[in-house]
Design a protein around this motif. Structure first.
Motif, PDB file in Angstrom:
ATOM      1  N   LEU A  64     -76.105 -40.311 -15.710  1.00 30.05           N
ATOM      2  CA  LEU A  64     -75.988 -40.352 -17.158  1.00 30.05           C
ATOM      3  C   LEU A  64     -74.733 -41.146 -17.517  1.00 30.05           C
ATOM      4  CD1 LEU A  64     -76.766 -36.622 -18.088  1.00 30.05           C
ATOM      5  CD2 LEU A  64     -78.215 -38.607 -18.588  1.00 30.05           C
ATOM      6  N   THR A  65     -74.743 -41.788 -18.653  1.00 33.02           N
ATOM      7  CA  THR A  65     -73.586 -42.545 -19.126  1.00 33.02           C
ATOM      8  C   THR A  65     -73.076 -41.918 -20.417  1.00 33.02           C
ATOM      9  OG1 THR A  65     -74.470 -44.581 -18.160  1.00 33.02           O
ATOM     10  CG2 THR A  65     -72.712 -44.813 -19.787  1.00 33.02           C
ATOM     11  N   SER A  66     -71.788 -41.628 -20.455  1.00 37.36           N
ATOM     12  CA  SER A  66     -71.204 -40.983 -21.627  1.00 37.36           C
ATOM     13  C   SER A  66     -71.079 -41.975 -22.780  1.00 37.36           C
ATOM     14  CB  SER A  66     -69.821 -40.419 -21.275  1.00 37.36           C
ATOM     15  OG  SER A  66     -68.884 -41.486 -21.110  1.00 37.36           O
ATOM     16  N   TRP A  67     -70.742 -41.455 -23.964  1.00 38.33           N
ATOM     17  CA  TRP A  67     -70.570 -42.310 -25.134  1.00 38.33           C
ATOM     18  C   TRP A  67     -69.456 -43.325 -24.931  1.00 38.33           C
ATOM     19  CZ3 TRP A  67     -65.809 -42.359 -27.413  1.00 38.33           C
ATOM     20  CH2 TRP A  67     -64.939 -41.309 -27.119  1.00 38.33           C
ATOM     21  N   SER A  68     -68.501 -43.010 -24.040  1.00 35.29           N
ATOM     22  CA  SER A  68     -67.392 -43.930 -23.776  1.00 35.29           C
ATOM     23  C   SER A  68     -67.727 -44.947 -22.693  1.00 35.29           C
ATOM     24  CB  SER A  68     -66.150 -43.130 -23.359  1.00 35.29           C
ATOM     25  OG  SER A  68     -66.395 -42.420 -22.156  1.00 35.29           O
TER      26      SER A  68
END
Length: 229
Positions: A64-68
């Motif tokens: 998963l890739t965070s908002w940052s």
């Protein structure tokens, strides 16, 4: 991949291994083979899951890739693993990205086929177990990131890569560089290197030509508790 090879893969998969041979043959006859080049997505987060994918060769990263923009790797899948279990339900979307980290080959079983064998008790039981295991592993991954020190996370990761059934580090020794271990533990390479040196000095691991070997699982296990720093 011919039908005999597909049947062998299906019959060895934990979801189908207890089914009658006739049903296994039916599943194998409906399955198709797909090959993905390194870096190619098998599934993107939010994409509809239309089939179950049995991995027959290669490494697949689930992340998963965070908002940052920071990537969190949830799992590394390889031979005999499967992804897309939610495809049994119509309209289910993928909760994470699934990327081929090496060239990968998968056997795809369409969701229409899975729904046709839902009444088979062994498949139904294996399906529920698979979903429970996936949920448990996701919770455990989140718990480890939140509660365990980097040293403990790294020790647990090395033990799992070496000692689980897949023995990933033995099959893909050149893949698990210090940079990759840093990604897998949500850390930086210098910090990972520092902890690897601690493991090495304790006699838990050996590092030769950039490759890591566990020399004492018991010693490494002592670094894997949540309180270890």
């Amino acid at each position: 991949m011919d039908e005999g090879e597909r049947l062998e893969i299906v019959s060895q998969c934990s979801l189908f291994c207890k089914l009658d041979s006739t049903v296994q043959s039916f599943v194998a006859s409906r399955a198709t083979t797909r090959r993905f080049k390194q870096g190619t997505p098998l599934l993107r987060k939010g994409a509809a899951q239309s089939s179950l994918m049995l991995i027959t060769a290669g490494l697949v990263k689930v992340s998963l890739t965070s908002w940052s923009g920071r990537e969190v790797i949830l799992k590394m899948c390889t031979d005999r693993d499967f992804v897309g279990l939610g495809s049994i339900l119509e309209g289910t979307v993928s909760p994470a990205d699934h990327i081929a980290e090496t060239n990968a080959t998968v056997l795809q079983v369409p969701n229409s086929t899975l729904r046709m064998i839902l009444d088979e008790a062994p498949f139904n039981a294996a399906l529920h177990q698979g979903m429970f295991d996936a949920y448990r592993q996701a919770i455990e991954t989140i718990e480890v990131i939140a509660l365990y020190s980097l040293r403990a996370r790294l020790a647990r990761l090395l033990l799992s890569l070496f000692l689980d059934d897949a023995k990933l580090m033995l099959f893909y020794p050149t893949y698990f560089t210090q940079e990759r271990l840093a990604q897998l533990t949500n850390a930086t390479r210098p910090k990972v290197n520092g902890h690897l040196q601690v493991f090495k000095e304790a006699g838990a691991i050996r590092i030769e030509a950039g490759q890591i070997r566990i020399t004492s699982p018991e010693t490494l296990g002592r670094f894997s508790s949540p309180t270890d720093t």
